[in-house]
Design a protein around this motif. Structure first.
Motif, PDB file in Angstrom:
ATOM      1  N   GLU A 174      92.447 119.307 105.501  1.00  0.00           N
ATOM      2  CA  GLU A 174      93.248 119.668 106.663  1.00  0.00           C
ATOM      3  C   GLU A 174      93.301 121.182 106.856  1.00  0.00           C
ATOM      4  O   GLU A 174      93.400 121.668 107.981  1.00  0.00           O
ATOM      5  N   SER A 175      93.222 121.924 105.761  1.00  0.00           N
ATOM      6  CA  SER A 175      93.286 123.388 105.829  1.00  0.00           C
ATOM      7  C   SER A 175      91.998 124.006 106.350  1.00  0.00           C
ATOM      8  O   SER A 175      91.960 125.195 106.676  1.00  0.00           O
ATOM      9  N   GLY A 176      90.918 123.223 106.394  1.00  0.00           N
ATOM     10  CA  GLY A 176      89.603 123.734 106.771  1.00  0.00           C
ATOM     11  C   GLY A 176      88.713 124.006 105.576  1.00  0.00           C
ATOM     12  O   GLY A 176      87.512 124.243 105.726  1.00  0.00           O
ATOM     13  N   ALA A 177      89.286 123.968 104.359  1.00  0.00           N
ATOM     14  CA  ALA A 177      88.489 124.152 103.155  1.00  0.00           C
ATOM     15  C   ALA A 177      87.576 122.950 102.933  1.00  0.00           C
ATOM     16  O   ALA A 177      87.839 121.848 103.433  1.00  0.00           O
ATOM     17  N   THR A 178      86.504 123.169 102.170  1.00  0.00           N
ATOM     18  CA  THR A 178      85.583 122.089 101.834  1.00  0.00           C
ATOM     19  C   THR A 178      85.368 122.056 100.331  1.00  0.00           C
ATOM     20  O   THR A 178      85.569 123.058  99.625  1.00  0.00           O
ATOM     21  N   MET A 179      84.943 120.900  99.822  1.00  0.00           N
ATOM     22  CA  MET A 179      84.682 120.780  98.388  1.00  0.00           C
ATOM     23  C   MET A 179      83.478 119.878  98.138  1.00  0.00           C
ATOM     24  O   MET A 179      83.289 118.862  98.815  1.00  0.00           O
ATOM     25  N   ALA A 180      82.700 120.243  97.133  1.00  0.00           N
ATOM     26  CA  ALA A 180      81.653 119.387  96.576  1.00  0.00           C
ATOM     27  C   ALA A 180      82.109 118.992  95.183  1.00  0.00           C
ATOM     28  O   ALA A 180      82.427 119.848  94.352  1.00  0.00           O
ATOM     29  N   PHE A 181      82.165 117.680  94.918  1.00  0.00           N
ATOM     30  CA  PHE A 181      82.675 117.172  93.645  1.00  0.00           C
ATOM     31  C   PHE A 181      81.676 116.201  93.039  1.00  0.00           C
ATOM     32  O   PHE A 181      81.093 115.375  93.741  1.00  0.00           O
ATOM     33  N   HIS A 182      81.502 116.294  91.723  1.00  0.00           N
ATOM     34  CA  HIS A 182      80.521 115.452  91.040  1.00  0.00           C
ATOM     35  C   HIS A 182      81.130 114.898  89.755  1.00  0.00           C
ATOM     36  O   HIS A 182      81.803 115.617  89.007  1.00  0.00           O
TER      37      HIS A 182
END
Length: 394
Positions: free
Chosen positions: A253-261
């Motif tokens: 919602e904040s506009g941040a993004t994440m890649a998680f593995h």
């Protein structure tokens, strides 16, 4: 502090043992479990009374706290009974195992109060998380732009999941929910928001018959962690339906993004994160025990923590189990106004995990906007006394 327990397995005993270490007045008086595990580790264990059902125990005991540590698929009904009985609860993660159960529990909490349920999302209590939040509060990271993170566990632990009841999604809710809800909660905390769109890919490639060791090989490593209920013998021939690796991308919602593995067959395990903001970067590892914060403008080191030297606490999760129980005792005694994580946080992390599995199985990007609108209609933040006040535990 009279405590009753539903689901007296290894995790419950481990937490209760640490709770009793910090709270002399904490007395486990009764439990429901057809096969309690390591109950002898608890104080006065000979006097703890067994019951056949939670209904009978709630009716037969005058207690201050119900500890819900039953298998995940039983949580909703056990929490429902506790709420109807008017007893404060501590529930292990994940709270529930589906989107439908999440909404059902949200409705129950809106009626009975979200502060009736304390939650065991232990990673927020780790010193790494406290110091990461402190760096954010000090403005050292700025607005979070993107995150790269993982949870990689060793083969002995991965084999446990493939032998244990957790191998069935119908019981656990899936691997992402069962194991990675801690991590997803941490990054909700870091971004100060929730995922709005998610995509995911994964499957099972390591714990499959073709990778089974030779018959004369030493397979003890795959049996280090004991499975008690619905156990299977061979993790490579397991009939479970959970994945052993998964890759995910999330937009918040904040506009941040994440890649998680995540992967459960990693010989040299680690649980890393790299949080990149407009003013700095925080990188660390819960397993390898460090946190480093670097200024974006000067490239100077602002924080450099080596927790392998500074943290010496009993219990699991990098000392966080002990820290959680210490804070729980203070909260239950009225010495703290709030805890760093609430049942609402846990439900939101669970939704993220469930959405990621939905994206993985459908091959589509899952948009959570409408789901959050319905979830927020219950105004659970307004009913919860347990909020995200990290400052209270620094």
């Amino acid at each position: 502090m009279r405590i009753i327990v539903v689901g007296l397995g290894l995790r419950a005993v481990s937490v209760l043992e640490r709770l009793q270490a910090h709270m002399d007045e904490a007395e486990v008086v009764a439990y429901v479990d057809p096969k309690p595990h390591q109950i002898e580790r608890l104080k006065n264990h000979e006097a703890i009374k067994p019951y056949d059902t939670l209904e009978e125990m709630l009716a037969g005991e005058k207690a201050d706290l119900l500890f819900v540590s039953s298998p995940n698929h039983m949580h909703l009904e056990h929490i429902r009974l506790g709420l109807e009985a008017g007893i404060r609860m501590f529930a292990e993660k994940p709270v529930v195992i589906s989107m439908e159960e999440t909404m059902e529990l949200a409705e129950l909490l809106s009626k009975h109060g979200a502060d009736q349920v304390l939650i065991g999302l232990v990673l927020r209590y780790a010193q790494h998380a406290r110091d990461l939040r402190a760096a954010q509060a000090a403005g050292q990271i700025g607005d979070v732009v993107s995150i790269e993170a993982n949870e990689h566990i060793a083969p002995y632990h991965g084999a446990f999941f493939m032998r244990d009841w957790r191998r069935y999604s119908k019981y656990s809710g899936g691997f992402m929910l069962e194991k990675c809800c801690h991590d997803l909660d941490i990054y909700n905390m870091v971004t100060g928001s929730r995922p709005t769109r998610v995509a995911s890919f994964g499957g099972r490639k390591s714990f499959v018959p073709s990778n089974a060791p030779a018959k004369d090989a030493d397979t003890q490593v795959y049996h280090v962690k004991e499975s008690i209920w619905e156990a299977a013998e061979d993790p490579f021939l397991s009939d479970g339906d959970i994945v052993d690796h998964q890759t995910a991308i999330l937009e918040y919602e904040s506009g941040a993004t994440m890649a998680f593995h995540t992967n459960i067959n990693v010989p040299d395990e680690h649980r890393r994160f790299c949080v990149i903001g407009t003013k700095g970067m925080a990188e660390g590892d819960f397993v390898r025990g460090y946190l480093k914060v670097t200024d974006a403008h000067t490239r100077g080191t602002l924080v450099d923590e080596d927790y392998t030297k500074s943290i010496d606490r009993p219990g699991a999760h990098y000392g966080a189990d002990d820290m959680m129980c210490q804070d729980l005792c203070a909260y239950l005694r009225g010495e703290m106004d709030s805890l760093p994580v609430s049942v609402v946080d846990a439900l939101e992390a669970g939704v993220a995990a469930l959405a990621l599995d939905q994206a993985r199985t459908t091959g589509q990007v899952v948009d959570l906007t409408s789901y959050w609108e319905k979830f927020d209609s219950f105004d659970l933040r307004g009913t919860a006394a347990t909020t995200k006040k990290m400052e209270s535990i620094q």
